[in-house]
Scaffold this motif. Structure first.
Motif, PDB file in Angstrom:
ATOM      1  N   TYR A   1     -17.128  -0.043   2.785  1.00  0.00           N
ATOM      2  CA  TYR A   1     -16.053   0.295   2.812  1.00  0.00           C
ATOM      3  C   TYR A   1     -14.963  -0.876   2.409  1.00  0.00           C
ATOM      4  O   TYR A   1     -15.684  -1.504   3.395  1.00  0.00           O
ATOM      5  CB  TYR A   1     -15.227   1.852   3.444  1.00  0.00           C
TER       6      TYR A   1
ATOM      7  N   THR B   1     -14.074   1.992  -2.409  1.00  0.00           N
ATOM      8  CA  THR B   1     -13.343   2.338  -1.867  1.00  0.00           C
ATOM      9  C   THR B   1     -12.989   3.967  -1.769  1.00  0.00           C
ATOM     10  O   THR B   1     -14.503   3.921  -2.393  1.00  0.00           O
ATOM     11  CB  THR B   1     -11.579   2.065  -2.631  1.00  0.00           C
ATOM     12  N   SER B   2     -12.110   4.865  -1.543  1.00  0.00           N
ATOM     13  CA  SER B   2     -12.229   6.521  -1.699  1.00  0.00           C
ATOM     14  C   SER B   2     -11.558   6.526  -2.926  1.00  0.00           C
ATOM     15  O   SER B   2     -12.649   8.114  -3.321  1.00  0.00           O
ATOM     16  CB  SER B   2     -10.828   6.821  -0.469  1.00  0.00           C
TER      17      SER B   2
ATOM     18  N   MET C   1      -0.427   0.335  10.054  1.00  0.00           N
ATOM     19  CA  MET C   1       0.639   0.383   8.473  1.00  0.00           C
ATOM     20  C   MET C   1       1.950   0.090   8.832  1.00  0.00           C
ATOM     21  O   MET C   1       2.694  -0.533   8.734  1.00  0.00           O
ATOM     22  CB  MET C   1       0.109   1.233   7.622  1.00  0.00           C
TER      23      MET C   1
ATOM     24  N   ASP D   1      -3.207   2.317  -4.391  1.00  0.00           N
ATOM     25  CA  ASP D   1      -4.412   2.277  -3.723  1.00  0.00           C
ATOM     26  C   ASP D   1      -5.198   1.392  -3.373  1.00  0.00           C
ATOM     27  O   ASP D   1      -4.771  -0.266  -3.685  1.00  0.00           O
ATOM     28  CB  ASP D   1      -4.722   3.891  -3.968  1.00  0.00           C
ATOM     29  N   SER D   2      -6.071   0.734  -2.025  1.00  0.00           N
ATOM     30  CA  SER D   2      -6.882  -0.062  -1.660  1.00  0.00           C
ATOM     31  C   SER D   2      -7.357  -1.245  -2.770  1.00  0.00           C
ATOM     32  O   SER D   2      -7.528  -1.901  -3.305  1.00  0.00           O
ATOM     33  CB  SER D   2      -8.278   0.092  -1.059  1.00  0.00           C
TER      34      SER D   2
ATOM     35  N   TYR E   1       0.932   3.431   1.863  1.00  0.00           N
ATOM     36  CA  TYR E   1       1.436   4.026   3.300  1.00  0.00           C
ATOM     37  C   TYR E   1       2.908   3.026   3.261  1.00  0.00           C
ATOM     38  O   TYR E   1       2.588   4.066   4.959  1.00  0.00           O
ATOM     39  CB  TYR E   1       0.309   3.981   4.245  1.00  0.00           C
TER      40      TYR E   1
ATOM     41  N   ASN F   1     -11.898  -1.119   4.104  1.00  0.00           N
ATOM     42  CA  ASN F   1     -11.173  -1.311   5.184  1.00  0.00           C
ATOM     43  C   ASN F   1     -12.410  -1.754   6.149  1.00  0.00           C
ATOM     44  O   ASN F   1     -12.984  -1.635   7.654  1.00  0.00           O
ATOM     45  CB  ASN F   1     -11.162   0.442   5.662  1.00  0.00           C
TER      46      ASN F   1
ATOM     47  N   HIS G   1       0.875  -1.148   0.095  1.00  0.00           N
ATOM     48  CA  HIS G   1      -0.116  -0.448  -0.392  1.00  0.00           C
ATOM     49  C   HIS G   1       0.594   0.731   0.018  1.00  0.00           C
ATOM     50  O   HIS G   1       1.717   1.144   0.441  1.00  0.00           O
ATOM     51  CB  HIS G   1      -0.976   0.088   1.003  1.00  0.00           C
TER      52      HIS G   1
ATOM     53  N   GLU H   1     -10.587  10.536   3.926  1.00  0.00           N
ATOM     54  CA  GLU H   1     -11.470  10.094   5.384  1.00  0.00           C
ATOM     55  C   GLU H   1     -11.225  11.069   6.321  1.00  0.00           C
ATOM     56  O   GLU H   1     -11.417  10.548   7.790  1.00  0.00           O
ATOM     57  CB  GLU H   1     -10.786   9.673   5.877  1.00  0.00           C
TER      58      GLU H   1
ATOM     59  N   HIS I   1      -7.432  13.506   2.223  1.00  0.00           N
ATOM     60  CA  HIS I   1      -7.975  12.222   1.785  1.00  0.00           C
ATOM     61  C   HIS I   1      -9.264  12.633   2.579  1.00  0.00           C
ATOM     62  O   HIS I   1      -9.418  12.842   3.925  1.00  0.00           O
ATOM     63  CB  HIS I   1      -7.072  11.259   3.009  1.00  0.00           C
TER      64      HIS I   1
ATOM     65  N   HIS J   1      -6.515   9.957   9.793  1.00  0.00           N
ATOM     66  CA  HIS J   1      -7.484  11.236   9.424  1.00  0.00           C
ATOM     67  C   HIS J   1      -8.337  12.121  10.234  1.00  0.00           C
ATOM     68  O   HIS J   1      -8.787  13.530  10.034  1.00  0.00           O
ATOM     69  CB  HIS J   1      -8.355  10.896   7.635  1.00  0.00           C
TER      70      HIS J   1
ATOM     71  N   SER K   1      -8.062   9.531  -3.343  1.00  0.00           N
ATOM     72  CA  SER K   1      -8.015   8.386  -2.411  1.00  0.00           C
ATOM     73  C   SER K   1      -6.048   8.269  -2.585  1.00  0.00           C
ATOM     74  O   SER K   1      -5.149   9.781  -3.387  1.00  0.00           O
ATOM     75  CB  SER K   1      -7.896   7.074  -3.351  1.00  0.00           C
ATOM     76  N   THR K   2      -5.658   7.877  -1.607  1.00  0.00           N
ATOM     77  CA  THR K   2      -3.674   7.725  -2.093  1.00  0.00           C
ATOM     78  C   THR K   2      -2.919   7.988  -3.140  1.00  0.00           C
ATOM     79  O   THR K   2      -2.379   8.824  -3.817  1.00  0.00           O
ATOM     80  CB  THR K   2      -3.360   6.513  -1.435  1.00  0.00           C
TER      81      THR K   2
ATOM     82  N   PHE L   1      -7.681  -6.277   6.685  1.00  0.00           N
ATOM     83  CA  PHE L   1      -8.434  -6.245   5.632  1.00  0.00           C
ATOM     84  C   PHE L   1      -7.466  -5.985   4.100  1.00  0.00           C
ATOM     85  O   PHE L   1      -8.154  -6.782   3.104  1.00  0.00           O
ATOM     86  CB  PHE L   1      -9.705  -5.253   6.217  1.00  0.00           C
ATOM     87  N   MET L   2      -6.894  -5.737   3.927  1.00  0.00           N
ATOM     88  CA  MET L   2      -6.317  -5.524   2.129  1.00  0.00           C
ATOM     89  C   MET L   2      -5.772  -7.469   1.997  1.00  0.00           C
ATOM     90  O   MET L   2      -6.216  -8.159   1.063  1.00  0.00           O
ATOM     91  CB  MET L   2      -4.746  -4.920   2.573  1.00  0.00           C
TER      92      MET L   2
END
Ligand code: 13P
Ligand code: SF4
Length: 350
Positions: free
Chosen positions: A156, A172-173, A305, A84-85, A69, A158, A67, A244, A242, A219, A258-259, A107-108
């Motif tokens: 989501y 996702t975002s 993370m 990103d996710s 992050y 997540n 990811h 969130e 972001h 966030h 998103s990221t 969760f990923m």
């Protein structure tokens, strides 16, 4: 799980992990992607781990999905795919190797296992959770359905597999606006992130969006006042948040995404100064590719993370411990919700 010191001692019995200026020099091409944010002595410490992981991942026929992050030594040093996710979920469906090492949160890894169940999916630290995923269970989804009968549940990613399995579709975002807009019902339930839901609600005013009371511990710490004051003291800074983050924080920002949306925005816009209102590693990971951008301002660390380290990645590949399992009946239902998101997203984006 052994602590970092004990892990290093165990690993040293099997691999030569002493700091090495020679190895660091040999792998200078990799270091060049992160030398703006990492000192040469730090690289000399990381280089033997990076070399050992790269060798072992080839022997195990493994790919590393990381990811945005993750720390720079993971993101640039050992990952095969970063994103990103949504991007990581899509990539998981395409993996042909035997093993996926998920450098991200639980969760990923679960999503990768759901989408590609024949693979061994390793998470280097089982305790790499997420405050959003912990905020809701399948009973919470049932509660929302009882409160808003007939409304679709957009969940989501997540979240746990059980929560996904109880939902109609994931988001996702990066695709939440499109997914919510595509729902036929006037009322849409969004879980579990109240801030993501509120940020989407302002972009999709034609829907009544109701939400679960979850939030991201990273966030939610930002405030609109902080951003306003930072901008006053640092005129000309482009602020990118972001979704969130709370809505008043997003409202203070010049862009929200998103990221990967954040990376694309900064890459295209090349502002002289940018403040990324998100997890700390984001700016570190992209700063070498964007030498003309000065990344400024505070950032917050995601403690989940940051549980993923080079030591733990090497250990998981060495022992093959940390395989994520999902009950096949739950996985089948969760796959429907995740796949609906991937398919709808692909259709809407041509
Ligand atoms: P992205 O989908 O934007 O990568 O977000 C995942 C996440 O956990 C952000 O906190
Ligand atoms: Fe979860 Fe927030 Fe960490 Fe993302 S940053 S993994 S949403 S706790």
């Amino acid at each position: 799980m052994l602590d970092q010191i004990a892990l290093r001692a165990e690993l040293a019995d099997h691999y030569d992990l002493a700091p090495s200026a020679d190895l660091a020099a040999e792998m200078s091409g990799i270091y060049a992607r992160m030398d703006r944010v990492m000192s040469p002595p730090d690289w000399a410490i990381f280089a033997p781990y990076v070399a050992a992981i790269r060798k072992l991942k080839a022997e195990r026929n493994a790919v590393i999905l990381a990811h945005n992050y993750m720390t720079p030594e993971i993101y640039h040093g050992i990952a095969d795919v970063v994103g990103d996710s949504l991007q990581l979920a899509i990539e998981a469906t395409k993996v042909e190797a035997d093993v996926i090492v998920q450098c991200g949160v639980h969760f990923m890894a679960e999503t990768s296992k759901i989408l590609n169940p024949a693979k061994t999916v390793l998470i280097p630290d089982m305790a790499a959770g997420c405050s959003l995923a912990e905020s809701i269970t399948a009973a919470g989804i049932a509660e929302m359905r009882a409160k808003y009968p007939g409304a679709p549940v957009v969940t989501y990613v997540n979240t746990t597999a059980e929560v996904k399995a109880a939902s109609d579709i994931c988001c996702t975002s990066s695709n939440a606006v499109q997914i919510v807009r595509a729902m036929e019902s006037d009322t849409v339930i969004m879980t579990p992130d109240k801030y993501l839901a509120q940020n989407i609600a302002s972009q999709v005013p034609e829907k009544q969006i109701v939400w679960w009371e979850g939030s991201c511990i990273v966030h939610e710490q930002y405030t609109a006042t902080d951003l306003r004051e930072f901008r006053d003291w640092n005129p000309g800074t482009r602020i990118i948040a972001h979704p969130e983050c709370p809505p008043d924080v997003v409202a203070e920002a010049d862009f929200s995404g998103s990221t990967s949306g954040i990376i694309d925005y900064v890459t295209a816009e090349r502002p002289e100064k940018a403040m990324l209102v998100t997890e700390c590693s984001m700016a570190s990971n992209i700063s070498d590719a964007l030498p003309d951008v000065d990344f400024v301002g505070p950032c917050n660390m995601c403690p989940y993370m940051k549980k993923i380290t080079l030591e733990k990645v090497l250990w998981s590949l060495h022992t093959m411990e940390g395989a994520v399992e999902v009950d096949p009946a739950v996985a089948d239902k969760a796959r429907v919700a995740v796949q609906r998101m991937i398919d709808l997203s692909a259709r809407l984006n041509g």
